[in-house]
Enzyme design. Structure first.
Site, PDB file in Angstrom:
ATOM      1  N   ALA A  65       0.917  -1.112  -0.023  1.00 23.29           N
ATOM      2  CA  ALA A  65       0.221  -0.140  -0.050  1.00 23.29           C
ATOM      3  C   ALA A  65       0.985   1.142   0.080  1.00 23.29           C
ATOM      4  O   ALA A  65       2.015   1.053   0.248  1.00 23.29           O
ATOM      5  CB  ALA A  65      -0.904   0.051   1.160  1.00 23.29           C
ATOM      6  N   GLY A 110       0.700  -5.087   0.820  1.00 22.10           N
ATOM      7  CA  GLY A 110      -0.447  -4.947   0.216  1.00 22.10           C
ATOM      8  C   GLY A 110      -0.637  -5.960  -1.240  1.00 22.10           C
ATOM      9  O   GLY A 110      -1.394  -6.288  -1.639  1.00 22.10           O
ATOM     10  N   GLU A 113      -0.764  -9.422  -0.294  1.00 20.29           N
ATOM     11  CA  GLU A 113      -2.095  -9.715  -0.018  1.00 20.29           C
ATOM     12  C   GLU A 113      -2.976  -9.639  -1.403  1.00 20.29           C
ATOM     13  O   GLU A 113      -3.954 -10.564  -1.410  1.00 20.29           O
ATOM     14  CB  GLU A 113      -2.503  -8.478   1.056  1.00 20.29           C
ATOM     15  CG  GLU A 113      -1.936  -8.508   2.526  1.00 20.29           C
ATOM     16  CD  GLU A 113      -2.149  -7.460   3.192  1.00 20.29           C
ATOM     17  OE1 GLU A 113      -1.988  -6.306   2.971  1.00 20.29           O
ATOM     18  OE2 GLU A 113      -2.505  -7.592   4.457  1.00 20.29           O
ATOM     19  N   GLU A 133       5.016  -5.088   7.344  1.00 23.12           N
ATOM     20  CA  GLU A 133       4.307  -3.986   7.869  1.00 23.12           C
ATOM     21  C   GLU A 133       4.518  -3.627   9.149  1.00 23.12           C
ATOM     22  O   GLU A 133       4.426  -2.382   9.615  1.00 23.12           O
ATOM     23  CB  GLU A 133       2.627  -4.337   7.926  1.00 23.12           C
ATOM     24  CG  GLU A 133       1.867  -4.043   6.512  1.00 23.12           C
ATOM     25  CD  GLU A 133       2.017  -5.487   5.818  1.00 23.12           C
ATOM     26  OE1 GLU A 133       2.636  -6.183   6.012  1.00 23.12           O
ATOM     27  OE2 GLU A 133       0.879  -5.577   4.794  1.00 23.12           O
TER      28      GLU A 133
END
Ligand SMILES: C/C=C/C(=O)SCCNC(=O)CCNC(=O)[C@H](O)C(C)(C)COP(=O)(O)OP(=O)(O)OC[C@H]1O[C@@H](n2cnc3c(N)ncnc32)[C@H](O)[C@@H]1OP(=O)(O)O
Length: 259
Positions: A65, A110, A113, A133
């Site tokens: 992200a 992300g 993911e 993260e």
């Protein structure tokens, strides 16, 4: 439809979706997440597409992200950003048509993911995976805490998430995070070949199989078997079931129509 940060290309009932933000290694910002949401709605409704390939432009699949966007978020904004990513990824996971992640480079945070929300992951030998993260002061936020243990088991998922380790494609394959590793120059050919193999099968049967697997792993065995029974039965209401079996009995190739 028009997209700023995605490229869509259709070929032989396969839709290639490319995230096109290479200057930030395809980091997922709000605009890209919203465009993915829109694109997957468009593809789900497209009668000319049976299989999707998702990849990234340049040397990265998705490097996570967007850290710059997240860096100024307060708690409520962070929660909403997580909900947006989780909802888009869930849409991809539950979409009736199979999605292959062509992991061409970094699949971090992300990005890992997003790859996990796809049905199948094929990785370039240069790809790298991880959930870094906790090194940024956050947990995985686009459902990585839920999908990683389901794919690689509890112990390995906890190790990867707690240590923020970045692993190579071969290791990702060894632990079950990816299906197959290929040379970088072979990645798109390999994904396209698999997509075309799937697209040549009875589309409704593939979709029902995806639904049975997805719903089944989220419930107990007996309920899963009931779900499969229902979907198996529905196949017999399709012309493709008649065609597939007749073709077998007459020793010819089936011609599926998707109904
Ligand atoms: C809910 C989800 C949460 C998350 O996903 S949290 C984020 C998880 N991801 C990460 O922590 C990875 C962050 N990125 C990196 O660590 C590095 O990048 C790489 C190891 C992937 C690559 O390093 P190198 O080859 O040295 O490239 P470079 O110069 O760092 O990156 C090129 C440009 O891409 C931007 N960028 C990379 N990843 C992100 C990101 N996740 N968010 C925002 N920007 C990113 C950089 O800043 C830079 O930009 P500029 O050229 O302007 O300096």
């Amino acid at each position: 439809m028009e997209y700023q940060k995605l490229m869509l290309e259709k070929q032989d009932r396969v839709c290639l979706v490319k995230i096109n933000h290479p200057e930030a290694l395809n980091a997922l910002n709000t605009v890209i997440l919203q465009e993915l949401d829109r694109a997957f709605d468009e593809i789900a409704a497209d009668p000319e597409t049976d299989v999707v390939i998702l990849t990234g432009e340049g040397r990265s699949f998705v490097a996570g992200a967007d850290i710059a966007e997240m860096s100024v978020m307060k708690a409520e904004e962070g929660r909403r950003f997580g909900e947006l990513g989780a909802a888009v990824f869930r849409k991809i996971e539950l979409m009736a048509k199979p999605v292959i992640a062509a992991v061409n480079g970094f699949a971090l945070g992300g990005g890992c993911e997003l790859a996990m929300a796809c049905d199948i992951r094929i990785a370039s030998a240069k790809a790298k995976f991880g959930q870094p993260e906790v090194g940024l002061g956050i947990t995985p936020g686009f459902s990585g805490t839920q999908r990683l243990p389901r794919l690689v088991g509890l112990g390995k998922a906890k190790e990867l998430i707690y240590t923020a380790a970045v692993i190579h494609a071969e290791e990702a394959c060894r632990i079950g995070l990816v299906n197959k590793v290929v040379e970088p120059e072979e990645l798109m050919n390999e994904c396209m070949a698999m997509a075309k193999t799937i697209a040549a099968k009875a589309p409704l049967a593939v979709r029902y199989a995806k639904e049975a697997i997805n719903r089944g792993v989220e419930t107990d065995m007996d309920t899963g078997i009931v779900i499969e029974n229902g979907l198996f039965g529905l196949c017999f209401a399709t012309t493709d079931q008649k065609e597939g079996m007749e073709a077998f009995l007459w020793k010819r190739k089936p011609e599926f129509k998707g109904n």
